[in-house]
Design a protein around this motif. Structure first.
Motif, mmCIF file in Angstrom:
data_model
loop_
_atom_site.group_PDB
_atom_site.id
_atom_site.type_symbol
_atom_site.label_atom_id
_atom_site.label_comp_id
_atom_site.label_asym_id
_atom_site.label_seq_id
_atom_site.Cartn_x
_atom_site.Cartn_y
_atom_site.Cartn_z
ATOM 1 N N VAL A 187 0.854 -1.188 0.000
ATOM 2 C CA VAL A 187 0.000 0.000 0.000
ATOM 3 C C VAL A 187 0.890 1.239 0.000
ATOM 4 N N GLY A 188 0.561 2.188 -0.843
ATOM 5 C CA GLY A 188 1.334 3.425 -0.936
ATOM 6 C C GLY A 188 2.484 3.375 -1.915
ATOM 7 N N ALA A 189 2.650 2.255 -2.581
ATOM 8 C CA ALA A 189 3.745 2.159 -3.551
ATOM 9 C C ALA A 189 3.462 3.023 -4.768
ATOM 10 N N ARG A 190 4.468 3.690 -5.256
ATOM 11 C CA ARG A 190 4.318 4.523 -6.450
ATOM 12 C C ARG A 190 4.432 3.657 -7.692
ATOM 13 N N CYS A 191 3.709 4.033 -8.707
ATOM 14 C CA CYS A 191 3.792 3.327 -9.976
ATOM 15 C C CYS A 191 3.877 4.319 -11.117
ATOM 16 N N ARG A 192 4.362 3.833 -12.256
ATOM 17 C CA ARG A 192 4.498 4.675 -13.445
ATOM 18 C C ARG A 192 4.194 3.799 -14.651
ATOM 19 N N PHE A 193 3.494 4.392 -15.604
ATOM 20 C CA PHE A 193 3.159 3.665 -16.826
ATOM 21 C C PHE A 193 4.330 3.726 -17.799
ATOM 22 N N PHE A 194 4.611 2.602 -18.450
ATOM 23 C CA PHE A 194 5.692 2.503 -19.431
ATOM 24 C C PHE A 194 5.144 1.908 -20.724
ATOM 25 N N VAL A 195 5.796 2.256 -21.824
ATOM 26 C CA VAL A 195 5.491 1.663 -23.121
ATOM 27 C C VAL A 195 6.803 1.200 -23.742
ATOM 28 N N ARG A 196 6.709 0.261 -24.664
ATOM 29 C CA ARG A 196 7.896 -0.257 -25.336
ATOM 30 C C ARG A 196 8.235 0.611 -26.544
ATOM 31 N N ASP A 197 9.499 1.052 -26.614
ATOM 32 C CA ASP A 197 9.931 1.912 -27.715
ATOM 33 C C ASP A 197 11.370 1.550 -28.070
ATOM 34 N N GLY A 198 11.630 1.313 -29.348
ATOM 35 C CA GLY A 198 12.949 0.883 -29.784
ATOM 36 C C GLY A 198 14.017 1.937 -29.590
ATOM 37 N N GLU A 199 13.722 3.206 -29.888
ATOM 38 C CA GLU A 199 14.717 4.260 -29.747
ATOM 39 C C GLU A 199 15.106 4.453 -28.291
ATOM 40 N N PHE A 200 14.101 4.384 -27.402
ATOM 41 C CA PHE A 200 14.412 4.522 -25.977
ATOM 42 C C PHE A 200 15.229 3.327 -25.494
ATOM 43 N N ALA A 201 14.943 2.145 -26.038
ATOM 44 C CA ALA A 201 15.700 0.954 -25.646
ATOM 45 C C ALA A 201 17.183 1.114 -26.003
ATOM 46 N N LYS A 202 17.484 1.715 -27.161
ATOM 47 C CA LYS A 202 18.877 1.970 -27.534
ATOM 48 C C LYS A 202 19.549 2.911 -26.538
ATOM 49 N N LYS A 203 18.841 3.985 -26.181
ATOM 50 C CA LYS A 203 19.409 4.944 -25.235
ATOM 51 C C LYS A 203 19.594 4.316 -23.860
ATOM 52 N N GLU A 204 18.678 3.413 -23.485
ATOM 53 C CA GLU A 204 18.784 2.771 -22.185
ATOM 54 C C GLU A 204 20.022 1.869 -22.122
ATOM 55 N N VAL A 205 20.275 1.125 -23.185
ATOM 56 C CA VAL A 205 21.459 0.258 -23.216
ATOM 57 C C VAL A 205 22.733 1.094 -23.112
ATOM 58 N N GLU A 206 22.786 2.182 -23.848
ATOM 59 C CA GLU A 206 23.969 3.049 -23.811
ATOM 60 C C GLU A 206 24.149 3.670 -22.433
ATOM 61 N N ALA A 207 23.038 4.157 -21.826
ATOM 62 C CA ALA A 207 23.124 4.763 -20.493
ATOM 63 C C ALA A 207 23.531 3.729 -19.445
ATOM 64 N N LEU A 208 23.028 2.504 -19.573
ATOM 65 C CA LEU A 208 23.365 1.453 -18.615
ATOM 66 C C LEU A 208 24.865 1.158 -18.629
ATOM 67 N N TRP A 209 25.461 1.037 -19.824
ATOM 68 C CA TRP A 209 26.895 0.756 -19.910
ATOM 69 C C TRP A 209 27.731 1.959 -19.482
ATOM 70 N N THR A 210 27.232 3.172 -19.744
ATOM 71 C CA THR A 210 27.935 4.365 -19.262
ATOM 72 C C THR A 210 27.998 4.368 -17.741
ATOM 73 N N GLY A 211 26.866 4.064 -17.086
ATOM 74 C CA GLY A 211 26.853 3.988 -15.630
ATOM 75 C C GLY A 211 27.735 2.876 -15.097
ATOM 76 N N TYR A 212 27.771 1.747 -15.804
ATOM 77 C CA TYR A 212 28.615 0.625 -15.380
ATOM 78 C C TYR A 212 30.091 1.027 -15.385
ATOM 79 N N LYS A 213 30.534 1.656 -16.481
ATOM 80 C CA LYS A 213 31.929 2.076 -16.560
ATOM 81 C C LYS A 213 32.242 3.151 -15.524
ATOM 82 N N LYS A 214 31.265 4.028 -15.248
ATOM 83 C CA LYS A 214 31.462 5.084 -14.252
ATOM 84 C C LYS A 214 31.653 4.472 -12.872
ATOM 85 N N LYS A 215 30.799 3.503 -12.510
ATOM 86 C CA LYS A 215 30.901 2.862 -11.211
ATOM 87 C C LYS A 215 32.210 2.081 -11.084
ATOM 88 N N GLU A 216 32.607 1.432 -12.166
ATOM 89 C CA GLU A 216 33.847 0.672 -12.154
ATOM 90 C C GLU A 216 35.043 1.589 -11.953
#
Length: 665
Positions: free
Chosen positions: A134-163
């Protein structure tokens, strides 16, 4: 007139009142419109705050979107739940890509909808996938190819930053990655990424170049932690292992024992590079061997004819000398030969072409021919203009003090100063090194703290070029900067000035060396007449080039004594025999000149350092001592230091610093 004026004013006042009433009505209407918009926004906000079922919330939100976005949302709708119910301390950054690029991980876990209740507007997640608090926040998402590309790039950027942060902040010392598995679900293929196959594995190659990556294990879901095991990520219930759909998992392998891994691609590249390097070295060795043979044959042809028999050669071996014992050298004949003419064409046929009687004479003739060819390309007037322009240019490099660092290197204790010389070969012995890399050699000499260096720029007997002077100056400056940056105490080293060693016969050569970046030049006294010696020293001093005079006899020392004060900054006593250009392997020639009356008389008039060159570091003392004992004998005889060329070639480039120290008595 007064009445008309008053009436006009009354009418004018009525017009002004009408305009003010209209402006007030416009202001009131604008304020009312603004207030109406504000009331509408407040109403919408109040409706949004009212808890509603997920489908009702989606329908309410869709009304605010464009027709295209509404159609896109109806096609595929996902729901993301805030990780940890907002209790795990994850910052609420609206932009998911910004969070991933910073290495902060996902804020929401995106879930698929198993079913929806049209009556109550509820949605149902797959059985056992998640417990919604109860009280959990939620957000609606949709599937989008262009956003998926940006997400993969951002994920690896964060990985290298943390490393990188883990390494810099003293985290766990992990071994480098060795491989990567890319495990996507069935719906993350080429269609999602715009028809581009291998997009995710290609991204892995971009961020971890040289690391082999394998992709293609498409599945219905992947098991793992949402943000993986990157150093610094928060652990807990919000990042437990779980089943993810419509996702990709990256498994990065590292060696636990930090053992280097074998990469076929890297091994192939290394083999190709090794083959190319070997071919380059073989080509360089062939070129060097050909150059050595050419220079050796040239030096042997000076003074004797290869077609003569042994007796004739032996008889003509002794070069003519004057009464004082000095070699008699002639300048090159440029008008020899018998004239021939046919019609309007005239030429000359060489008959009984003169042959040099000594190596020095042949050396001078070849040098004169070389200078004539240079003059054909760049006339003396043009070269002189270039020199004047360079001297007036405030941003251009000016000649540096060469003798100053040499004197300071002696210190208060009067140490024997070693000036290294860079030269490719000797006329008699041939090449001095298997491979002559001038820039690398100068780098080692600069790092070793050499006070100054000498560069042989002669191309007739020693295989050098005037470009070697420029290359040596640039290499020493670069090495000095690099040493200063790497120095822990901030002192570093100073770029050593460059002495250009060559057979100089004309002012033309002095101008060329000035433009090449020389700081000082060497004059071979045995090759010059007294008037030429005076003339060249004056020209050199005019263009701020210091002069170092090289002598091989007392007569030549007496010639220097007749020059004005300050004409030369140093004298070099050579062990070389100018007739054959070979060295006195006993080293007695230099010792005898150091003890001569001519040098004593020269020192009474000139307070300049006396250096020695020729087999220093190789010649051993006459009493059975080693090369260091001979250097001690030179120092005891009054030598200030030595220019070491051949002796420096007998040690490895990495050991030049130790050799300079051992010879600096």
């Amino acid at each position: 007139a007064t009445v008309e004026d008053s009436e006009a004013k009354e009418y004018g006042d009525e017009d002004d009142d009408d305009e003010e009433e209209r402006s007030e009505e416009e202001v009131r209407s604008a304020e009312e419109e603004k207030e109406a918009k504000r009331a509408k926004l407040l109403s919408n906000y109040a409706k949004a705050r009212i808890p509603k079922p997920p489908l009702a919330e989606a329908n309410f939100m869709m009304k605010q979107l464009s027709d295209d976005d509404q159609a896109f949302m109806r096609r595929a709708l996902l729901i993301g739940l805030e990780r940890g119910g907002g209790s795990m301390g994850i910052g609420r950054t609206p932009n998911e890509l910004a969070r991933l690029a910073k290495g902060e991980g996902h804020r929401f876990t995106v879930r698929q909808i198993a079913s929806a209740g049209m009556k109550d507007g509820s949605v149902t997640f797959p059985l056992g996938s998640v417990n919604v608090n109860v009280g959990a926040r939620c957000r609606f998402f949709v599937r989008d190819g262009e956003f998926a590309k940006k997400e993969v790039e951002a994920l690896w950027t964060g990985y290298k930053k943390k490393e990188l942060e883990g390494t810099l902040l003293g985290g766990e010392d992990m071994s480098p990655p060795t491989a990567c598995l890319v495990l996507p679900t069935l719906d993350r293929g080429a269609k999602l990424f715009g028809g581009k196959t291998g997009y995710e594995s290609g991204m892995v190659s971009d961020y971890m170049s040289g690391i082999p990556s394998i992709s293609g294990f498409f599945a219905n879901g992947v098991l793992g932690k949402l943000d993986g095991t990157i150093a610094g990520t928060t652990s807990g219930s919000a990042n437990d292992n779980m089943l993810h759909g419509s996702s990709s998992q990256y498994v990065v392998f590292r060696s636990k024992t930090k053992r280097p891994f074998y990469s076929p691609q890297k091994a192939k590249e290394e083999a190709a590079n090794a083959a190319a390097l070997k071919a380059e070295e073989e080509n360089a060795e062939h070129q060097l061997a050909a150059e050595d043979e050419k220079r050796t044959l040239m030096s042997k042809n000076f003074g004797s004819d290869s077609n003569d028999d042994a007796e004739t050669s032996a008889a003509s071996a002794a070069a003519p000398r004057s009464d004082n014992g000095e070699l008699i050298v002639r300048r090159r004949e440029i008008h020899s030969g018998r004239a021939m003419s046919v019609s309007s064409v005239e030429w000359s046929v060489a008959e009984k072409t003169a042959k040099p009687t000594s190596v020095l004479e042949g050396y001078m003739w070849e040098k004169e021919t070389q200078v004539d060819r240079l003059r054909e390309r760049v006339p003396l007037a043009n070269l002189l203009s270039q020199t004047k322009a360079a001297m007036m240019n405030p941003m251009g490099g000016k000649p540096r003090d060469w003798i100053g660092p040499v004197k300071r290197a002696a210190g208060d204790d009067g140490n024997f100063v070693i000036v290294p010389e860079c030269k490719r070969m000797e006329p008699v012995s041939g090449s001095l090194r298997n491979r002559y890399d001038l820039s690398k050699l100068v780098k080692y000499l600069t790092a070793a703290g050499a006070p100054a260096i000498s560069v042989n720029s002669d191309g007739v007997l020693f295989g050098g070029t005037m470009e070697d002077v420029t290359k040596a100056r640039e290499a020493s400056n670069a090495a000095a900067v690099a040493e200063s940056l790497d120095s822990s105490d901030g002192d570093g080293v100073v770029a050593p000035p460059v002495l250009a060693s060559d057979l100089l016969l004309y002012p033309y050569q002095l101008y060329k060396l000035y433009l090449a970046g020389a700081d000082a030049v060497t004059l071979v006294v045995g090759a010059l007449e007294s008037k030429d010696l005076v003339y060249l020293t004056k020209i050199a001093n005019t263009i701020q080039l210091q002069v170092v005079a090289s002598v091989t006899s007392e007569v030549q020392i007496n010639m220097l004594s007749k020059l004005g004060p300050g004409s030369v900054v140093a004298m070099v006593i050579s062990n070389r025999d100018l007739e054959t250009f070979d060295f006195d392997n006993s080293g007695e020639q230099a010792l005898a000149l150091l003890r001569s009356d001519a040098l004593k008389s020269f020192r009474e008039k000139n307070d300049v350092p006396i250096l020695v060159e020729g087999r220093v570091g190789i010649v051993e003392a006459a009493d059975g001592g080693d090369s260091v004992a001979y250097i001690q004998a030179l120092k005891d005889a009054g030598a200030f230091g030595a220019i070491v060329g051949g002796g420096m070639a007998t040690v490895n480039e990495e050991d030049v610093a130790g050799s300079i120290v051992s010879w600096s008595l």
